[in-house]
Every structure is written in structure tokens, then in C-alpha cells.
Scaffold this motif. Sequence first.
Motif, PDB file in Angstrom:
ATOM      1  N   THR A 115       0.949  -0.910  -0.113  1.00  0.00           N
ATOM      2  CA  THR A 115       0.611   0.047   0.124  1.00  0.00           C
ATOM      3  C   THR A 115       0.711   0.495  -0.272  1.00  0.00           C
ATOM      4  O   THR A 115       2.290   1.107   0.972  1.00  0.00           O
ATOM      5  N   LEU A 116       0.506   2.432  -0.481  1.00  0.00           N
ATOM      6  CA  LEU A 116       0.988   3.598  -0.445  1.00  0.00           C
ATOM      7  C   LEU A 116       0.862   4.200   0.826  1.00  0.00           C
ATOM      8  O   LEU A 116       1.371   4.501   1.087  1.00  0.00           O
ATOM      9  N   THR A 117      -0.181   4.156   1.282  1.00  0.00           N
ATOM     10  CA  THR A 117      -0.730   5.328   2.775  1.00  0.00           C
ATOM     11  C   THR A 117       0.421   4.291   3.536  1.00  0.00           C
ATOM     12  O   THR A 117       0.106   3.105   4.260  1.00  0.00           O
ATOM     13  N   PRO A 118       0.459   5.468   4.868  1.00  0.00           N
ATOM     14  CA  PRO A 118       1.385   5.119   5.903  1.00  0.00           C
ATOM     15  C   PRO A 118       0.881   4.323   6.549  1.00  0.00           C
ATOM     16  O   PRO A 118      -0.338   4.598   6.758  1.00  0.00           O
ATOM     17  N   ILE A 119       1.980   2.869   7.315  1.00  0.00           N
ATOM     18  CA  ILE A 119       1.094   1.961   8.036  1.00  0.00           C
ATOM     19  C   ILE A 119       1.534   2.249   9.496  1.00  0.00           C
ATOM     20  O   ILE A 119       3.253   2.207   9.897  1.00  0.00           O
ATOM     21  N   MET A 120       0.821   1.712  10.692  1.00  0.00           N
ATOM     22  CA  MET A 120       1.064   2.383  11.955  1.00  0.00           C
ATOM     23  C   MET A 120       0.831   0.603  12.446  1.00  0.00           C
ATOM     24  O   MET A 120       0.178   0.699  12.897  1.00  0.00           O
ATOM     25  N   ALA A 121       1.838   0.852  13.365  1.00  0.00           N
ATOM     26  CA  ALA A 121       2.071  -0.360  14.195  1.00  0.00           C
ATOM     27  C   ALA A 121       1.743   0.014  15.878  1.00  0.00           C
ATOM     28  O   ALA A 121       1.974   1.161  16.562  1.00  0.00           O
ATOM     29  N   ASP A 122       0.485  -0.136  15.897  1.00  0.00           N
ATOM     30  CA  ASP A 122      -0.064  -0.100  17.623  1.00  0.00           C
ATOM     31  C   ASP A 122       0.482  -1.146  18.669  1.00  0.00           C
ATOM     32  O   ASP A 122       0.805  -1.640  19.342  1.00  0.00           O
ATOM     33  N   GLU A 123      -0.780  -1.924  18.722  1.00  0.00           N
ATOM     34  CA  GLU A 123      -0.684  -3.663  19.455  1.00  0.00           C
ATOM     35  C   GLU A 123       0.274  -4.475  19.457  1.00  0.00           C
ATOM     36  O   GLU A 123       0.408  -4.888  20.117  1.00  0.00           O
ATOM     37  N   SER A 124       0.648  -4.474  18.345  1.00  0.00           N
ATOM     38  CA  SER A 124       2.269  -5.313  17.980  1.00  0.00           C
ATOM     39  C   SER A 124       3.714  -4.788  18.715  1.00  0.00           C
ATOM     40  O   SER A 124       3.749  -5.461  18.490  1.00  0.00           O
ATOM     41  N   VAL A 125       2.891  -3.313  19.243  1.00  0.00           N
ATOM     42  CA  VAL A 125       4.390  -2.865  19.824  1.00  0.00           C
ATOM     43  C   VAL A 125       4.256  -2.396  21.158  1.00  0.00           C
ATOM     44  O   VAL A 125       3.417  -1.822  21.641  1.00  0.00           O
ATOM     45  N   PHE A 126       4.635  -3.284  22.361  1.00  0.00           N
ATOM     46  CA  PHE A 126       4.418  -3.470  23.668  1.00  0.00           C
ATOM     47  C   PHE A 126       5.927  -2.999  24.094  1.00  0.00           C
ATOM     48  O   PHE A 126       5.928  -1.767  24.684  1.00  0.00           O
ATOM     49  N   SER A 127       6.570  -3.622  23.803  1.00  0.00           N
ATOM     50  CA  SER A 127       8.215  -3.710  24.156  1.00  0.00           C
ATOM     51  C   SER A 127       8.824  -3.129  23.213  1.00  0.00           C
ATOM     52  O   SER A 127       8.578  -3.129  21.766  1.00  0.00           O
ATOM     53  N   ILE A 128      10.516  -2.838  23.894  1.00  0.00           N
ATOM     54  CA  ILE A 128      11.635  -2.475  22.686  1.00  0.00           C
ATOM     55  C   ILE A 128      11.905  -3.483  22.205  1.00  0.00           C
ATOM     56  O   ILE A 128      12.193  -3.393  20.713  1.00  0.00           O
ATOM     57  N   TYR A 129      11.646  -4.838  22.226  1.00  0.00           N
ATOM     58  CA  TYR A 129      11.972  -5.838  21.699  1.00  0.00           C
ATOM     59  C   TYR A 129      10.870  -5.918  20.499  1.00  0.00           C
ATOM     60  O   TYR A 129      11.773  -6.475  19.408  1.00  0.00           O
ATOM     61  N   ASP A 130       9.565  -5.235  20.517  1.00  0.00           N
ATOM     62  CA  ASP A 130       8.843  -5.816  20.141  1.00  0.00           C
ATOM     63  C   ASP A 130       9.249  -4.593  18.530  1.00  0.00           C
ATOM     64  O   ASP A 130       8.872  -5.045  17.477  1.00  0.00           O
ATOM     65  N   ALA A 131       9.587  -3.623  19.403  1.00  0.00           N
ATOM     66  CA  ALA A 131       9.413  -2.088  17.696  1.00  0.00           C
ATOM     67  C   ALA A 131      10.993  -2.582  17.343  1.00  0.00           C
ATOM     68  O   ALA A 131      10.930  -2.087  16.281  1.00  0.00           O
ATOM     69  N   LYS A 132      11.824  -3.355  18.139  1.00  0.00           N
ATOM     70  CA  LYS A 132      12.970  -4.199  17.144  1.00  0.00           C
ATOM     71  C   LYS A 132      12.650  -4.463  16.450  1.00  0.00           C
ATOM     72  O   LYS A 132      13.326  -4.906  14.932  1.00  0.00           O
ATOM     73  N   ARG A 133      11.169  -5.610  16.410  1.00  0.00           N
ATOM     74  CA  ARG A 133      11.312  -7.183  15.372  1.00  0.00           C
ATOM     75  C   ARG A 133      10.342  -5.629  14.156  1.00  0.00           C
ATOM     76  O   ARG A 133      10.930  -6.389  13.303  1.00  0.00           O
ATOM     77  N   VAL A 134       9.472  -4.678  14.230  1.00  0.00           N
ATOM     78  CA  VAL A 134       8.755  -4.608  13.508  1.00  0.00           C
ATOM     79  C   VAL A 134       9.894  -3.221  12.772  1.00  0.00           C
ATOM     80  O   VAL A 134       9.904  -3.453  11.258  1.00  0.00           O
ATOM     81  N   ILE A 135      11.172  -2.782  13.491  1.00  0.00           N
ATOM     82  CA  ILE A 135      11.819  -1.587  12.633  1.00  0.00           C
ATOM     83  C   ILE A 135      12.728  -2.718  11.544  1.00  0.00           C
ATOM     84  O   ILE A 135      12.680  -1.640  10.798  1.00  0.00           O
ATOM     85  N   GLU A 136      12.805  -3.690  11.984  1.00  0.00           N
ATOM     86  CA  GLU A 136      14.247  -4.336  11.389  1.00  0.00           C
ATOM     87  C   GLU A 136      13.378  -5.177  10.048  1.00  0.00           C
ATOM     88  O   GLU A 136      14.489  -5.311   9.115  1.00  0.00           O
ATOM     89  N   MET A 137      12.124  -5.730  10.606  1.00  0.00           N
ATOM     90  CA  MET A 137      11.882  -6.504   9.043  1.00  0.00           C
ATOM     91  C   MET A 137      11.200  -4.823   8.151  1.00  0.00           C
ATOM     92  O   MET A 137      10.467  -5.887   7.364  1.00  0.00           O
ATOM     93  N   ARG A 138      11.072  -3.974   8.759  1.00  0.00           N
ATOM     94  CA  ARG A 138       9.828  -2.813   7.856  1.00  0.00           C
ATOM     95  C   ARG A 138       8.877  -2.678   7.566  1.00  0.00           C
ATOM     96  O   ARG A 138       8.316  -2.905   7.250  1.00  0.00           O
TER      97      ARG A 138
END
Length: 362
Positions: A237-260
Amino acid sequence: MIIRSIETFQVAVPLKKAFKTALRTVTVAEAIYIRIQLDNGREGFGEAPPTHVITGESMASIQFAIEEVFKPLLIGKDLRYHEQLFQSLHRSMVHNTSAKAAIDMALYDLLAQEAGLPLYQYLGGARSELITDYTVSVNTPIEMAEDATRYVRDGFHILKIKVGIGEIEEDIKRIKAIRKAVGLDIKLRLDANQGWTAKEAVRAIGQIEDELLNIEFIEQPVLAHDIEGLKYVTDHTLTPIMADESVFSIYDAKRVIEMRAADLINIKLMKAGGIYQALKIASLAASHDMKCMTGSMIETKLGVGAAAHFAASQSNIIHYDFDAPLMLKEDLLKGGIQYEGSKITFDTAPGLGIERINKGGN
């Protein structure tokens, strides 16, 4: 700066109108308030709402965590060694993030008071005022359009539209009805609250883009654990996508960021376990040039105020979802953040600036 006492008490405030999402319907905002007192008489305040469908917590579990685990851990400890206190808090039990957040924000309230600074300045002071959106709950397209028109009339120029219930076609009708009602100058952002599958999300967003409905970003289109699905939506998709419930911890954030897997992250104190961990997530996102939003659960001005102070302290947090106190029939607090339409400003008092809790606090 010795922690002398930790008190808890329950609060409940009816909402002006039922708050409906793909996950739940709320008519009363419940929470556990806490008050931590130091030996010098200073008091810090915190809040933990029960959000079963997101954090898994109830009023009873929050009460237990604070009274039976955190209270014995912290009473008698010196706040000057707060790094050790925060680490001990987060090691003391797994999950229970809202209960941890209540303790965390009360400790930060006290630290900022001791420094003689409003909390947002103590944390960094990136900005001194914020503009919040207002959320349009899931209902029929006609009712949602009417609600959206009223919120715009009340001075809100950014609307967060809840979708993800029923057929995709019904969600499209909701968005089109709102866009027609409020015009093109109002920013619209969507929150599906995990209500779509990855392929449904791509189909829905593609149609939204084709019809030029001009959506700012779309929050949590898929199930929280489906990071691969989240990435699929982001990639297709072209519209920016935001992670909410997928990110509780810094480890969740690390996975989301590294996987883009997402373009943005919504950092909430009640998911992160408070400001201490939320700062880590914001810093990690900033190191990857990722912008963030900070929002809340259905909370009173106490919890939302702490989140607003945190958000105002970080330069890469540029979106704000702090409308929950405006949905309540009454304000239990004197002091704290102030609303003027969509604008949020901060008291010059140190800490969170809470002067008094009007019910149950004294």
C-alpha cells in the motif's frame, strides 16, 4: 527522598457516549489511581486502567500487582537511585504493563517535582503544546458522519476514524460519509484495531487510495501477533501504516523496525509499562528516523497527562491521540494538562502539576 507510602483507590467515570471499536465497547472509564508519598511530604500520582482486550489486565489484577508486588518492593527505597528502582519494577513480574505504568508515572512525577520542572521539561522539553485528534467511534455511516461534523465544529481538525467491524464495504461507506461531511481540509486517520486480515487490509486501503479519500495513516490493520501480515500491508500500500498493539516493548519495536513491517509506531505508556520503557522505544525509533504517535487507552486526565508530558519531550513523536479525557462526563483532577479545543498545554507547576484529586484522593 525515601518512599514512605503507596496508596491505591478505584475510580469510575461514565463516558458521554459509548466508545466502540473493533475490540470492545466502553461506557464507563474505570481505573486504579495511586499516590506515592516521600518522607519529605511530596506526592506523586499515577493511573492504571483495565484494558482486558489489549493488556490483559483487570481492576483486580492491577490492584494485586501494586499492593502485593510493587508496594513491598518500593517502600523504604531511595528515589535518588531511580534507575535501579525502574529496573526492579520491570523485573518483578512479567506483563502487567498498566500496573507498572501507574507506578512509573508517579515516580517520574516525583522526580520532576524534586527537579522543580514540569515533567515534559524534565524529560527533554521538545515542545510546549500539542494538538490532539478526536476519535469517531464505530457506528453507522450516518451516525459517524454526524459525530465527525460535531467534533469539527468543536475545534478538532484531525479525526481518528475507528473501522474494522463488519464487511470492508461498510468501512468504506463510513469513511466516505465522514469525508463528505467534513470536507477535504480535515485530516483523517484510520484505526482498524486488528479488525482486518492482511489481504482484506490491502484491498480496503487500495480502494481508499483509488477513491482519493486522502487518509493520513492507518493504524494496526491486522492482528497484533501477525507481524508478517503487517509487513505485507505496508509493502503493498502507499498509505503509511502504523503499528499499535503489535508493539508493547522495545523488543517488539526492534522486530517491527528491522522487518520494515510498519512506517510508524504508536507508543502507549499502558503498553510499554510507563515512561522508562517508552523512552527506550522512542529512542530506538529515532535512531532509524521513524516518527511515532503517542496515544492512550480510555483513561482520565491523570494517565493521559503523563503520556502527553512524555510525548512533548520527544522530537520524533509528532502525532497525538489524547482525546480520552474529553469523552468523560467529569474531570476528577484539579491541575494537570489543560485543553482548549484540540490544543493541549502544560501547567508551569513541577511534575504532572496535579494539585488535587476531587474524588477518593483525599
